[in-house]
Scaffold this active site. Structure first.
Site, PDB file in Angstrom:
ATOM      1  N   GLY A  85       0.834  -1.202   0.000  1.00 32.39           N
ATOM      2  CA  GLY A  85       0.000   0.000   0.000  1.00 32.39           C
ATOM      3  C   GLY A  85       0.867   1.251   0.000  1.00 32.39           C
ATOM      4  CG  PHE A  86       0.403   6.099   0.747  1.00 29.42           C
ATOM      5  CD1 PHE A  86       1.383   6.748   0.017  1.00 29.42           C
ATOM      6  CD2 PHE A  86      -0.079   6.707   1.908  1.00 29.42           C
ATOM      7  CE1 PHE A  86       1.890   7.978   0.439  1.00 29.42           C
ATOM      8  CE2 PHE A  86       0.415   7.934   2.332  1.00 29.42           C
ATOM      9  CZ  PHE A  86       1.393   8.564   1.607  1.00 29.42           C
ATOM     10  CG  ASN A 139      -5.707  -8.548   0.490  1.00 28.26           C
ATOM     11  OD1 ASN A 139      -5.282  -7.393   0.479  1.00 28.26           O
ATOM     12  ND2 ASN A 139      -6.886  -8.872   0.982  1.00 28.26           N
ATOM     13  CB  SER A 147      -6.486  -1.430   7.503  1.00 26.36           C
ATOM     14  OG  SER A 147      -7.753  -0.794   7.586  1.00 26.36           O
ATOM     15  N   GLY A 149      -0.416 -12.696  16.713  1.00 29.68           N
ATOM     16  CA  GLY A 149      -0.013 -14.094  16.915  1.00 29.68           C
ATOM     17  C   GLY A 149       1.363 -14.357  16.328  1.00 29.68           C
ATOM     18  CB  ALA A 206      -0.808   1.251  10.996  1.00 28.79           C
ATOM     19  CE1 TYR A 216      -8.929   2.727   8.486  1.00 31.75           C
ATOM     20  CE2 TYR A 216      -9.406   4.936   9.286  1.00 31.75           C
ATOM     21  CZ  TYR A 216      -8.503   3.999   8.827  1.00 31.75           C
ATOM     22  OH  TYR A 216      -7.166   4.337   8.705  1.00 31.75           O
ATOM     23  CE1 TYR A 229      -3.726 -11.588  21.091  1.00 34.80           C
ATOM     24  CE2 TYR A 229      -1.520 -12.483  20.785  1.00 34.80           C
ATOM     25  CZ  TYR A 229      -2.879 -12.595  20.636  1.00 34.80           C
ATOM     26  OH  TYR A 229      -3.410 -13.705  20.042  1.00 34.80           O
TER      27      TYR A 229
HETATM   28  P1  NAD Z   1      -3.413   1.626   1.549  1.00 32.43           P
HETATM   29  O1  NAD Z   1      -4.803   1.250   1.188  1.00 32.43           O
HETATM   30  O2  NAD Z   1      -2.558   2.254   0.495  1.00 32.43           O
HETATM   31  O3  NAD Z   1      -2.621   0.385   2.151  1.00 32.43           O
HETATM   32  C1  NAD Z   1      -3.240  -0.653   2.838  1.00 32.43           C
HETATM   33  C2  NAD Z   1      -2.698  -1.961   2.299  1.00 32.43           C
HETATM   34  O4  NAD Z   1      -3.281  -3.060   3.039  1.00 32.43           O
HETATM   35  C3  NAD Z   1      -3.044  -2.198   0.828  1.00 32.43           C
HETATM   36  O5  NAD Z   1      -1.893  -2.538   0.107  1.00 32.43           O
HETATM   37  C4  NAD Z   1      -4.041  -3.352   0.869  1.00 32.43           C
HETATM   38  O6  NAD Z   1      -4.018  -4.124  -0.300  1.00 32.43           O
HETATM   39  C5  NAD Z   1      -3.584  -4.092   2.116  1.00 32.43           C
HETATM   40  N1  NAD Z   1      -4.609  -4.946   2.714  1.00 32.43           N
HETATM   41  C6  NAD Z   1      -5.889  -4.625   3.052  1.00 32.43           C
HETATM   42  N2  NAD Z   1      -6.530  -5.682   3.570  1.00 32.43           N
HETATM   43  C7  NAD Z   1      -5.630  -6.712   3.585  1.00 32.43           C
HETATM   44  C8  NAD Z   1      -5.683  -8.064   3.994  1.00 32.43           C
HETATM   45  N3  NAD Z   1      -6.803  -8.591   4.507  1.00 32.43           N
HETATM   46  N4  NAD Z   1      -4.579  -8.841   3.854  1.00 32.43           N
HETATM   47  C9  NAD Z   1      -3.435  -8.312   3.330  1.00 32.43           C
HETATM   48  N5  NAD Z   1      -3.320  -7.030   2.922  1.00 32.43           N
HETATM   49  C10 NAD Z   1      -4.411  -6.239   3.044  1.00 32.43           C
HETATM   50  O7  NAD Z   1      -3.522   2.613   2.811  1.00 32.43           O
HETATM   51  P2  NAD Z   1      -2.390   3.446   3.565  1.00 32.43           P
HETATM   52  O8  NAD Z   1      -2.764   4.857   3.495  1.00 32.43           O
HETATM   53  O9  NAD Z   1      -1.048   3.027   3.132  1.00 32.43           O
HETATM   54  O10 NAD Z   1      -2.631   2.971   5.068  1.00 32.43           O
HETATM   55  C11 NAD Z   1      -1.826   1.945   5.669  1.00 32.43           C
HETATM   56  C12 NAD Z   1      -2.189   1.790   7.127  1.00 32.43           C
HETATM   57  O11 NAD Z   1      -1.993   3.005   7.828  1.00 32.43           O
HETATM   58  C13 NAD Z   1      -3.660   1.409   7.346  1.00 32.43           C
HETATM   59  O12 NAD Z   1      -3.741   0.499   8.417  1.00 32.43           O
HETATM   60  C14 NAD Z   1      -4.299   2.722   7.726  1.00 32.43           C
HETATM   61  O13 NAD Z   1      -5.422   2.534   8.539  1.00 32.43           O
HETATM   62  C15 NAD Z   1      -3.176   3.423   8.459  1.00 32.43           C
HETATM   63  N6  NAD Z   1      -3.315   4.890   8.402  1.00 32.43           N
HETATM   64  C16 NAD Z   1      -2.997   5.588   7.282  1.00 32.43           C
HETATM   65  C17 NAD Z   1      -3.138   6.962   7.264  1.00 32.43           C
HETATM   66  C18 NAD Z   1      -2.785   7.812   6.053  1.00 32.43           C
HETATM   67  O14 NAD Z   1      -2.902   9.029   6.112  1.00 32.43           O
HETATM   68  N7  NAD Z   1      -2.347   7.248   4.945  1.00 32.43           N
HETATM   69  C19 NAD Z   1      -3.622   7.631   8.389  1.00 32.43           C
HETATM   70  C20 NAD Z   1      -3.960   6.875   9.500  1.00 32.43           C
HETATM   71  C21 NAD Z   1      -3.782   5.504   9.515  1.00 32.43           C
END
Ligand code: NAD
Length: 319
Positions: A17-18, A39, A82, A109, A121, A152, A166
């Site tokens: 992801g990002f 995934n 997520s 786990g 995160a 969310y 945990y």
């Molecule tokens: P994103 O959607 O780019 O990255 C999330 C990644 O998780 C994706 O690559 C997605 O394919 C993967 N994913 C989702 N469900 C999955 C699963 N069941 N199994 C395996 N992979 C799975 O989002 P992001 O902005 O990079 O956010 C990453 C994390 O940081 C998240 O948990 C998000 O809640 C948290 N977060 C991000 C921000 C932000 O500003 N970008 C702010 C607060 C929290």
């Protein structure tokens, strides 16, 4: 004869992801071996394609809500899987709740099994539509569990509670970071978050769509700073939660105007209805991160915006 390796090994869930892709890149740069589990629900393999030639990097397609199996030692588990943008989690409510609950259970786990440090995160969204401003970690939040965003916010609140359980029950070296809005290269132009949306619209000469009157505020942090804070927390032994974000607060209207100016676009500003439960204000109190980690954001927001715009320009196929 085998030899004892001193290389540290990290598992990053949601690594394609990002944020995850920037974390993988940074960990490799710091000498870690990195296993990226994803995934591709909201991320893309292209985000980490440039890391594949690196022999210390492995990408594994896996849904962390099914199971997580990793052979060999692991020193650090960063649980980032997520959906994260409102468009994504509103379209994927069950997946969002599952990855925050069952996915977090599996990631915890794994860390327990390997004796690894674990970092969750979490998000500023645990504060909901906040009644205190700025938000510090002592604030419990104002979340509507049955509102659309509850899927969310409550998944993350559950994930935080599970992480702490945990820690207390199994003595796991686990921690929570609460991330505030982060931006930078590899944000999906269509993910509905304000910055990628405005940049895409500005580059295409389309009207910049501002929710409500645009007076609601956001505090935006450049990705390199967020990643630095996450790694500082990964190397600390504090449980958190710790806010990571940039206290530089601005209105959505000013953000739109700024992006329009930086892109040199002639786009108009268009006002559209505000989504339900959209937070009115958002600003991190980062005193705890300053005290505990000696961390604070360093990249001026304008530099970050320029770098992000540059990346979007270089990837017209995505815009
Ligand atoms: P994103 O959607 O780019 O990255 C999330 C990644 O998780 C994706 O690559 C997605 O394919 C993967 N994913 C989702 N469900 C999955 C699963 N069941 N199994 C395996 N992979 C799975 O989002 P992001 O902005 O990079 O956010 C990453 C994390 O940081 C998240 O948990 C998000 O809640 C948290 N977060 C991000 C921000 C932000 O500003 N970008 C702010 C607060 C929290």
């Amino acid at each position: 004869m085998g030899h004892l390796s001193t290389t540290r090994r990290a598992v990053v869930t949601g690594g394609a992801g990002f944020l995850g892709s920037h974390l993988c890149e940074r960990l490799l740069g710091d000498g870690y071996e990195v296993l990226c589990l994803d995934n591709f629900l909201t991320g893309r393999p292209e985000n980490v394609a440039h890391l594949l030639p690196h022999e210390a990097f492995r990408l594994l397609r896996c849904d962390v809500t099914d199971y997580i199996h990793v052979g060999g030692p692991v020193d650090l588990v960063l649980h980032f899987a997520s959906p994260a943008s409102p468009i994504d989690y509103l379209q994927l409510p069950i997946q969002t709740l599952k990855v925050g609950s069952i996915g977090t259970l599996h990631a915890l786990g794994l860390a327990r099994d390997k004796g690894a440090r674990f970092v969750l995160a979490s998000t500023s969204e645990v504060y909901g539509d906040p009644l205190v401003h700025p938000q510090d970690e002592e604030y419990w939040g104002n979340v509507n569990p049955v509102g659309p965003r509850g899927v969310y916010d409550e998944a993350k609140r559950f994930a935080e509670a599970l992480t702490m359980a945990y820690r207390s029950t199994h003595g796991l070296d686990a921690a929570v970071v609460r991330l505030f809005n982060t931006f930078g290269p590899r944000l999906r132009p269509g993910d509905g978050r304000a910055i990628p949306t405005f940049v895409r619209q500005a580059l295409k000469g389309q009207p910049l769509t501002i929710a409500g009157d645009g007076s609601q505020t956001r505090s935006i942090c450049y990705v390199d700073d967020t990643v630095e804070g996450i790694l500082a927390m990964a190397h600390a032994d504090h449980p958190g939660p710790v806010n990571l974000g940039n206290p530089h607060e601005l209105s959505v209207l000013d953000l739109a105007r700024w992006i329009r100016d930086l892109t040199g676009s002639a786009s108009e500003l268009a006002f559209v209805p505000r989504p339900q439960d959209d937070p009115r204000v958002r600003q991190p109190d980062i005193s705890r991160a300053r005290d505990l980690l000696g961390w604070e954001p360093k990249v001026p927001v304008e530099d970050g915006l320029r770098l992000t715009i540059e990346w979007f320009r270089a990837h017209p196929e995505l815009v």
